[in-house]
Design an enzyme around this catalytic site. Structure first.
Site, PDB file in Angstrom:
ATOM      1  N   CYS A   2      43.057 -58.007   8.832  1.00  0.00           N
ATOM      2  CA  CYS A   2      43.672 -59.324   8.910  1.00  0.00           C
ATOM      3  C   CYS A   2      42.618 -60.399   8.675  1.00  0.00           C
ATOM      4  O   CYS A   2      41.430 -60.135   8.676  1.00  0.00           O
ATOM      5  CB  CYS A   2      44.320 -59.530  10.272  1.00  0.00           C
ATOM      6  SG  CYS A   2      45.310 -58.148  10.855  1.00  0.00           S
ATOM      7  N   ARG A  27      41.915 -59.766   1.785  1.00  0.00           N
ATOM      8  CA  ARG A  27      41.809 -58.773   2.839  1.00  0.00           C
ATOM      9  C   ARG A  27      43.076 -57.943   2.989  1.00  0.00           C
ATOM     10  O   ARG A  27      43.062 -56.900   3.636  1.00  0.00           O
ATOM     11  CB  ARG A  27      41.475 -59.457   4.172  1.00  0.00           C
ATOM     12  CG  ARG A  27      40.142 -60.156   4.169  1.00  0.00           C
ATOM     13  CD  ARG A  27      39.866 -60.883   5.457  1.00  0.00           C
ATOM     14  NE  ARG A  27      39.556 -59.971   6.546  1.00  0.00           N
ATOM     15  CZ  ARG A  27      38.374 -59.459   6.794  1.00  0.00           C
ATOM     16  NH1 ARG A  27      37.360 -59.745   5.994  1.00  0.00           N
ATOM     17  NH2 ARG A  27      38.170 -58.662   7.812  1.00  0.00           N
ATOM     18  N   TRP A  75      48.006 -58.030   8.941  1.00  0.00           N
ATOM     19  CA  TRP A  75      48.343 -56.722   8.360  1.00  0.00           C
ATOM     20  C   TRP A  75      48.936 -55.907   9.503  1.00  0.00           C
ATOM     21  O   TRP A  75      48.270 -55.616  10.483  1.00  0.00           O
ATOM     22  CB  TRP A  75      47.091 -56.058   7.801  1.00  0.00           C
ATOM     23  CG  TRP A  75      47.329 -54.861   6.945  1.00  0.00           C
ATOM     24  CD1 TRP A  75      47.582 -54.836   5.604  1.00  0.00           C
ATOM     25  CD2 TRP A  75      47.304 -53.487   7.365  1.00  0.00           C
ATOM     26  NE1 TRP A  75      47.722 -53.553   5.165  1.00  0.00           N
ATOM     27  CE2 TRP A  75      47.556 -52.692   6.224  1.00  0.00           C
ATOM     28  CE3 TRP A  75      47.106 -52.851   8.595  1.00  0.00           C
ATOM     29  CZ2 TRP A  75      47.601 -51.310   6.279  1.00  0.00           C
ATOM     30  CZ3 TRP A  75      47.157 -51.470   8.645  1.00  0.00           C
ATOM     31  CH2 TRP A  75      47.401 -50.715   7.495  1.00  0.00           C
ATOM     32  N   ASN A 101      42.468 -59.899  15.270  1.00  0.00           N
ATOM     33  CA  ASN A 101      42.358 -58.767  14.353  1.00  0.00           C
ATOM     34  C   ASN A 101      42.005 -57.531  15.167  1.00  0.00           C
ATOM     35  O   ASN A 101      41.234 -57.621  16.116  1.00  0.00           O
ATOM     36  CB  ASN A 101      41.246 -58.984  13.322  1.00  0.00           C
ATOM     37  CG  ASN A 101      41.564 -60.101  12.365  1.00  0.00           C
ATOM     38  OD1 ASN A 101      42.662 -60.637  12.360  1.00  0.00           O
ATOM     39  ND2 ASN A 101      40.587 -60.471  11.556  1.00  0.00           N
ATOM     40  N   GLY A 102      42.514 -56.369  14.771  1.00  0.00           N
ATOM     41  CA  GLY A 102      42.159 -55.140  15.464  1.00  0.00           C
ATOM     42  C   GLY A 102      43.341 -54.533  16.192  1.00  0.00           C
ATOM     43  O   GLY A 102      44.496 -54.900  15.965  1.00  0.00           O
ATOM     44  N   GLU A 488      37.940 -41.487  -9.036  1.00  0.00           N
ATOM     45  CA  GLU A 488      37.952 -42.943  -8.910  1.00  0.00           C
ATOM     46  C   GLU A 488      38.955 -43.573  -9.869  1.00  0.00           C
ATOM     47  O   GLU A 488      39.662 -44.534  -9.512  1.00  0.00           O
ATOM     48  CB  GLU A 488      36.547 -43.486  -9.160  1.00  0.00           C
ATOM     49  CG  GLU A 488      36.419 -45.000  -9.184  1.00  0.00           C
ATOM     50  CD  GLU A 488      36.775 -45.674  -7.871  1.00  0.00           C
ATOM     51  OE1 GLU A 488      36.911 -46.913  -7.866  1.00  0.00           O
ATOM     52  OE2 GLU A 488      36.932 -44.977  -6.840  1.00  0.00           O
ATOM     53  N   LYS A 492      42.141 -45.906  -8.717  1.00  0.00           N
ATOM     54  CA  LYS A 492      42.398 -47.257  -9.203  1.00  0.00           C
ATOM     55  C   LYS A 492      43.831 -47.397  -9.710  1.00  0.00           C
ATOM     56  O   LYS A 492      44.501 -48.389  -9.448  1.00  0.00           O
ATOM     57  CB  LYS A 492      41.420 -47.622 -10.330  1.00  0.00           C
ATOM     58  CG  LYS A 492      40.030 -47.933  -9.870  1.00  0.00           C
ATOM     59  CD  LYS A 492      39.983 -49.239  -9.088  1.00  0.00           C
ATOM     60  CE  LYS A 492      38.913 -49.230  -8.046  1.00  0.00           C
ATOM     61  NZ  LYS A 492      39.094 -48.337  -6.914  1.00  0.00           N
ATOM     62  N   GLU A 495      46.195 -47.396  -6.703  1.00  0.00           N
ATOM     63  CA  GLU A 495      46.064 -48.577  -5.851  1.00  0.00           C
ATOM     64  C   GLU A 495      46.814 -49.776  -6.394  1.00  0.00           C
ATOM     65  O   GLU A 495      47.485 -50.493  -5.635  1.00  0.00           O
ATOM     66  CB  GLU A 495      44.585 -48.968  -5.721  1.00  0.00           C
ATOM     67  CG  GLU A 495      43.779 -48.128  -4.764  1.00  0.00           C
ATOM     68  CD  GLU A 495      42.346 -48.615  -4.676  1.00  0.00           C
ATOM     69  OE1 GLU A 495      41.877 -48.843  -3.555  1.00  0.00           O
ATOM     70  OE2 GLU A 495      41.703 -48.788  -5.731  1.00  0.00           O
ATOM     71  N   HIS A 511      44.147 -23.945 -12.430  1.00  0.00           N
ATOM     72  CA  HIS A 511      44.482 -23.383 -11.126  1.00  0.00           C
ATOM     73  C   HIS A 511      45.592 -24.172 -10.438  1.00  0.00           C
ATOM     74  O   HIS A 511      45.592 -24.320  -9.220  1.00  0.00           O
ATOM     75  CB  HIS A 511      43.227 -23.343 -10.245  1.00  0.00           C
ATOM     76  CG  HIS A 511      42.164 -22.461 -10.792  1.00  0.00           C
ATOM     77  ND1 HIS A 511      42.119 -21.103 -10.580  1.00  0.00           N
ATOM     78  CD2 HIS A 511      41.091 -22.752 -11.589  1.00  0.00           C
ATOM     79  CE1 HIS A 511      41.066 -20.600 -11.202  1.00  0.00           C
ATOM     80  NE2 HIS A 511      40.425 -21.577 -11.819  1.00  0.00           N
ATOM     81  N   LYS A 610      41.237 -55.054   1.989  1.00  0.00           N
ATOM     82  CA  LYS A 610      39.885 -54.924   1.462  1.00  0.00           C
ATOM     83  C   LYS A 610      38.935 -54.303   2.476  1.00  0.00           C
ATOM     84  O   LYS A 610      38.123 -53.447   2.152  1.00  0.00           O
ATOM     85  CB  LYS A 610      39.371 -56.304   1.047  1.00  0.00           C
ATOM     86  CG  LYS A 610      38.011 -56.285   0.366  1.00  0.00           C
ATOM     87  CD  LYS A 610      38.105 -55.630  -0.983  1.00  0.00           C
ATOM     88  CE  LYS A 610      36.782 -55.582  -1.700  1.00  0.00           C
ATOM     89  NZ  LYS A 610      36.879 -54.792  -2.927  1.00  0.00           N
TER      90      LYS A 610
END
Length: 615
Positions: A2, A27, A75, A101-102, A488, A492, A495, A511, A610
């Site tokens: 947040c 964020r 968030w 936050n948290g 990666e 991307k 995301e 496989h 973020k």
């Protein structure tokens, strides 16, 4: 995750707070709110949605005057995203207002105890429980707000960054931190409070970053009063001069921060090795390594812990360290590391990688490693961050602010730092010949120019993106150093475009994943000439025979893969160990353009943040 913004001083608080919230949008959040105090009344507005929605609500529903205010982007953790669960939250009396936050892990037991004492709750949040606990302590113990906050926080379990004020004492704000970052900007007879420095950089370049389990009282006309939460010991603020500038946190003419940051990589990589790499003299200078060289040289192994993109950079580093310096390396998800009772000894070196320097899981891994006697080295981008403070030593990536949620330049600059470390250790151990060592230094110095050339593929990649923007799935394949790049690249795409994508070692295709391949399946294959080229070509032929659509990233001048692939993207030639710095570029561009074409919010993808500051 947040975002927190607060202001107290001589300015109107609202413009400072609303612009600050916009700066913190990177964020990740699902609702936003603001409270303003005009000297007599508290005015509150909050809403599910974006900061723009909050602006509309504020400007049609509450007065915007007042020299004290708090703002928040939430968030969701406890309670769904809606107006009621959004921050700020009042205490039952309406006197105290908090943003947080948290996560307060023991909030439910505290809530039930408060209910028995007559408290009521409008939201489902742990935050509303905390502000009422503070009020309960304040009234029961007959103490000032700062002391009440301290006593209350000693009763909670979890992580927090909070800002709280009492309308009956409008000249102060109380802030505290454990696990979630919090910065205080110091101006002329004014204070700014924020999750990071970006909301107040245009007003002051002096800031204090709270340490864990510290609280501060900021009061108009007085110096910051800093205390330890556990034992009330006086703490002394370390005022830092910020190096951040306003241009770095603006888009600079680009449509999105992500695209800007992709194009910043040549400079970011150069800034990361600037002053450390003296290729013409054959020297690598890194204070954090030089001062702790014996720890690395005598290590039984190196353990790398990280999350997400940083974990992928760690995987690349595993290849580099083992190949160049011949030191055994294990790469661990920080989120799993502490929960499996890992074997850690005082002869181990743990490298913790995090863009923000605030990743909760990585910080937990650091704490565990230190308890077991390991030497802990941090690699992060944010000066003054928690990981920078908690590790024994470290190295910053000088990438500059990364605002887009999906990391790009963090990945390449982390690899750059880790390569410098591996080369330094290889030279000290004698595991590379002098000629090979010198060759690597020259190659690394040339990387920024080669990245600039790789970026010239943008128009080609945009055309390829048009072809595959409506795909439901995508497979990424790579071998050796470029297997982590495949992971990666897939991350991307997931995301920011919400297309399901998976990365695999190319040989593992047979496989299982080969069953997915048909004419609807785009397969991105990294097939540079160094390394396992012939084997990757064989993998491409297997895909082609099953009608898969092949997007190949190849070394410029390649003719063999060009005959097989549907699309070919060329990158400059370099050594195999440095190739991830180039091959990742077209994959970043591919995910970006596909996401834009699908109408996705590139810089703020849904459900993501973020800086992940809760476990």
């Amino acid at each position: 995750m947040c975002g927190i913004v607060g202001y107290i001083g001589h300015r109107d608080a609202y413009p400072v707070i609303i612009k600050g919230l916009q700066r913190l949008e990177y964020r990740g959040y699902d609702s936003a709110g603001v409270t303003l105090f005009d000297g007599e009344d508290i005015h509150l507005a909050k809403t599910k949605g974006k900061v723009e929605d909050l602006k509309s609500k504020v400007e049609t529903s509450i007065p915007t005057n007042g020299k004290l205010g708090l703002g928040h982007t939430r968030w969701a953790t406890h309670g769904i995203p809606n107006d009621v669960n959004s921050h700020p939250h009042y205490s039952n009396s309406g006197d105290l207002v908090i943003i947080h936050n948290g996560i307060i892990e023991n909030y439910e037991s505290i809530k039930q105890a408060l209910i028995k004492r007559g408290y009521t709750f409008e939201s489902d949040t742990d935050t509303e429980v905390l502000v009422n606990l503070i009020e309960e302590v304040k009234n029961k113990e007959d103490v000032k707000l700062g002391k009440a906050v301290q006593i209350a926080l000693n009763q909670v379990v979890g992580a927090y960054a909070i800002a709280v004020f009492d309308k009956n004492k409008p000249d102060e704000i109380v802030v505290a931190k454990l696990g979630s970052p919090l910065a205080i900007g110091i101006g002329e007879n004014e204070y700014f409070i924020a999750s990071d420095a970006s909301p107040f950089i245009e007003f002051t370049n002096n800031a204090v970053y709270l340490e864990d389990e510290e609280m501060a009282i900021v009061r108009i006309g007085k110096e910051i009063k800093l205390r330890k939460i556990k034992d009330d010991a006086i703490a002394y603020p370390n005022i830092l001069e910020l190096q951040l500038n306003l241009e770095e946190i603006e888009k600079g003419g680009y449509d999105h921060f992500m695209l800007k940051e992709i194009y910043e990589q040549p400079k970011a990589i150069m800034d990361t090795y600037r002053g450390r790499l003296l290729a013409d003299k054959g020297i690598i200078k890194m204070a954090g390594i030089d001062q702790n060289l014996e720890k690395f040289l005598n290590a039984n192994r190196i353990i790398i812990v990280a999350c997400g993109t940083s974990w992928h950079a760690g995987l690349v580093a595993e290849y580099i360290f083992e190949d160049m310096a011949r030191i055994p390396v294990e790469v661990e998800y920080a989120s799993e590391f502490r929960y499996r009772n890992p074997v850690i000894t005082e002869n181990d070196v743990l490298i913790a990688i995090s863009q923000s320097g605030e990743t909760a899981d990585t910080l937990a891994a650091i704490k565990l490693a230190k308890e077991r006697g390991a030497f802990v080295f941090g690699v992060c981008n944010v000066v003054g961050s928690s990981i920078a403070r908690e590790t024994h030593a470290g190295a910053y990536t000088h990438a500059g602010p990364e605002i887009g949620v999906a990391s790009t330049k963090a990945f390449t600059t982390q690899i750059t730092v880790l390569t410098l470390i591996a080369l330094k250790l290889a030279q000290e151990k004698g595991t590379l010949s002098q000629s090979k060592y010198q060759e690597f230094l020259a190659e690394l110095e040339a990387v920024p120019t080669k990245v600039e050339k790789a970026l010239l593929s943008n128009t080609l990649v945009e055309g390829i993106s048009e072809t595959y923007k409506d795909s439901s799935n995508c497979l990424y394949l790579g071998r050796g150093y470029n297997f982590p790049v495949a992971l990666e690249g897939a991350l991307k795409l997931k995301e920011i475009s919400y297309i399901h994508a998976e990365g695999y070692p190319a040989a593992e295709m047979k496989h299982g994943p080969i069953a997915l391949i048909d004419e609807q399946m785009p397969v991105v294959v990294i097939a540079t000439k160094k390394g396992h080229y012939e084997k990757v070509v064989s993998n491409i032929q297997e895909i082609k025979s099953r009608k898969g659509r092949i997007i190949a990233v190849v070394t410029e001048g390649d003719e063999t893969v060009k005959e097989l692939a549907d699309h070919v993207i060329e990158v400059p030639d370099t050594s195999e160990s440095l190739s991830p710095l180039l091959t990742t570029i077209p994959l970043q561009l591919l995910s970006y353009h596909i996401a834009v074409m699908r109408g996705c919010n590139v810089d703020q993808p849904r459900n993501l943040a973020k800086s992940v500051t809760v476990e």
